[in-house]
Design a protein around this motif. Structure first.
Motif, PDB file in Angstrom:
ATOM      1  N   GLU A 188      55.875   2.733  -0.524  1.00 13.65           N
ATOM      2  CA  GLU A 188      55.986   1.494  -1.295  1.00 13.65           C
ATOM      3  C   GLU A 188      55.779   0.295  -0.380  1.00 13.65           C
ATOM      4  OE1 GLU A 188      59.160   2.934  -4.724  1.00 13.65           O
ATOM      5  OE2 GLU A 188      59.845   1.733  -3.027  1.00 13.65           O
ATOM      6  N   LYS A 189      55.292  -0.755  -0.953  1.00 13.20           N
ATOM      7  CA  LYS A 189      55.090  -2.012  -0.218  1.00 13.20           C
ATOM      8  C   LYS A 189      56.382  -2.402   0.491  1.00 13.20           C
ATOM      9  CE  LYS A 189      53.641  -6.784  -1.155  1.00 13.20           C
ATOM     10  NZ  LYS A 189      54.887  -7.478  -0.773  1.00 13.20           N
ATOM     11  N   GLU A 237      51.662  -3.191   3.493  1.00 15.34           N
ATOM     12  CA  GLU A 237      51.079  -3.990   2.416  1.00 15.34           C
ATOM     13  C   GLU A 237      50.048  -3.141   1.685  1.00 15.34           C
ATOM     14  OE1 GLU A 237      49.449  -7.434   4.302  1.00 15.34           O
ATOM     15  OE2 GLU A 237      51.411  -8.184   4.965  1.00 15.34           O
ATOM     16  N   ARG A 238      49.733  -3.534   0.464  1.00 13.46           N
ATOM     17  CA  ARG A 238      48.767  -2.748  -0.337  1.00 13.46           C
ATOM     18  C   ARG A 238      47.414  -2.688   0.365  1.00 13.46           C
ATOM     19  NH1 ARG A 238      51.728  -5.338  -4.461  1.00 13.46           N
ATOM     20  NH2 ARG A 238      53.066  -3.816  -5.498  1.00 13.46           N
ATOM     21  N   SER A 252      46.274   0.337   2.595  1.00 12.11           N
ATOM     22  CA  SER A 252      45.822   1.608   2.015  1.00 12.11           C
ATOM     23  C   SER A 252      44.429   1.939   2.533  1.00 12.11           C
ATOM     24  CB  SER A 252      45.804   1.527   0.485  1.00 12.11           C
ATOM     25  OG  SER A 252      47.104   1.338  -0.024  1.00 12.11           O
ATOM     26  N   THR A 263      48.505   5.579   1.046  1.00  8.66           N
ATOM     27  CA  THR A 263      48.481   4.779  -0.182  1.00  8.66           C
ATOM     28  C   THR A 263      49.758   3.961  -0.240  1.00  8.66           C
ATOM     29  OG1 THR A 263      47.230   6.502  -1.327  1.00  8.66           O
ATOM     30  CG2 THR A 263      48.310   4.834  -2.695  1.00  8.66           C
ATOM     31  N   LEU A 293      51.870   1.544  -2.552  1.00 10.70           N
ATOM     32  CA  LEU A 293      51.991   1.142  -3.965  1.00 10.70           C
ATOM     33  C   LEU A 293      52.613  -0.250  -4.103  1.00 10.70           C
ATOM     34  CD1 LEU A 293      53.239   4.541  -5.402  1.00 10.70           C
ATOM     35  CD2 LEU A 293      50.905   3.661  -5.340  1.00 10.70           C
TER      36      LEU A 293
END
Lengths: 111, 115
Positions: free
Chosen positions: B14-15, B83-84, B87, B113, B115
């Motif tokens: 997760e972020k 951060e996204r 990814s 990844t 999110l």
């Protein structure tokens, strides 16, 4: 503008065709030129390695470097469906180990 | 012999979280590299180790990224406050380290990844 430009394709050819893949670059300091093959969800695999200008042949693969034009090529003879992959050009210059890659050309060889 | 191995093969986070990515180079290779490959792009250089020391870290995008290789073999890439935009597939490569014309052998990568 990117240091290394490569047409993303996809390039679709029939089995047995001759394939020509190309890259252009802007940094005249590049001395070492490579072609990598990358299958989906795998790491790049070195195919050809050339130092400075000239040609190099290995089986069905020929790499050409023209430093005066800042242009490199990879030719694949008698292409096979197993050649279907993304082809990445990469280059570096003396004193720096980091490779600078093109964005890759996706090749599909149709049986 | 065994090639370059990377773990995990996939990582979903997760972020804002912290992640660690591991690389086991080919035995005997003194040079180790990290690259990042975004979708539809070629690998982008992050950092290069010769032995235990970072010889070139000019590709690290910001201070959230850090890598270590404490014993000159296994390396860990650490990303803080993900951060996204982080990814991507993170690729590790190793080479003998004997000269400028070293061949770099790549691992299969870790797909991150955020999110």
């Amino acid at each position: 503008q990117k240091e290394v430009e490569q047409d993303p394709g996809p390039l679709s050819v029939p089995e047995g065709a001759i394939v020509s893949l190309n890259c252009t670059y802007s940094n005249s300091a590049f001395q070492y030129f490579m072609w990598y093959r990358q299958y989906s969800r795998k790491g790049p695999e070195l195919l050809m390695y050339t130092y400075s200008s000239g040609n190099k042949e290995d089986g069905r693969f020929t790499a050409q470097v023209d430093k005066s034009s800042k242009y490199i090529s990879l030719f694949i003879r008698d292409s096979q469906p197993s050649d279907s992959a993304t082809y990445l050009c990469a280059m570096s210059f003396g004193g720096r180990r980091a490779l600078t890659f093109g964005s890759g050309t996706r090749l599909q060889v149709q049986p | 012999g065994a090639g370059v191995s990377q773990t995990p093969s996939n990582k979903v986070t997760e972020k804002g979280k912290y992640v660690e990515l591991r690389c086991d180079p080919i035995s005997g290779h003194t040079a180790l590299y990290w690259y990042r490959q975004s979708l539809g792009q070629g690998p982008e250089f992050l950092i290069y180790f010769q032995g235990t020391g970072a010889a070139d870290d000019s590709g690290l995008p910001n201070d959230r990224f850090f890598a270590v290789r404490p014993e000159g073999s296994v390396s860990t890439l650490k990303i803080q406050r993900t951060e996204r935009g982080d990814s991507a597939v993170y690729l590790c490569a190793s080479s003998l380290g004997g000269g400028k014309a070293d061949t770099q052998y790549f691992g299969p990568g870790t797909r991150l990844t955020v999110l």
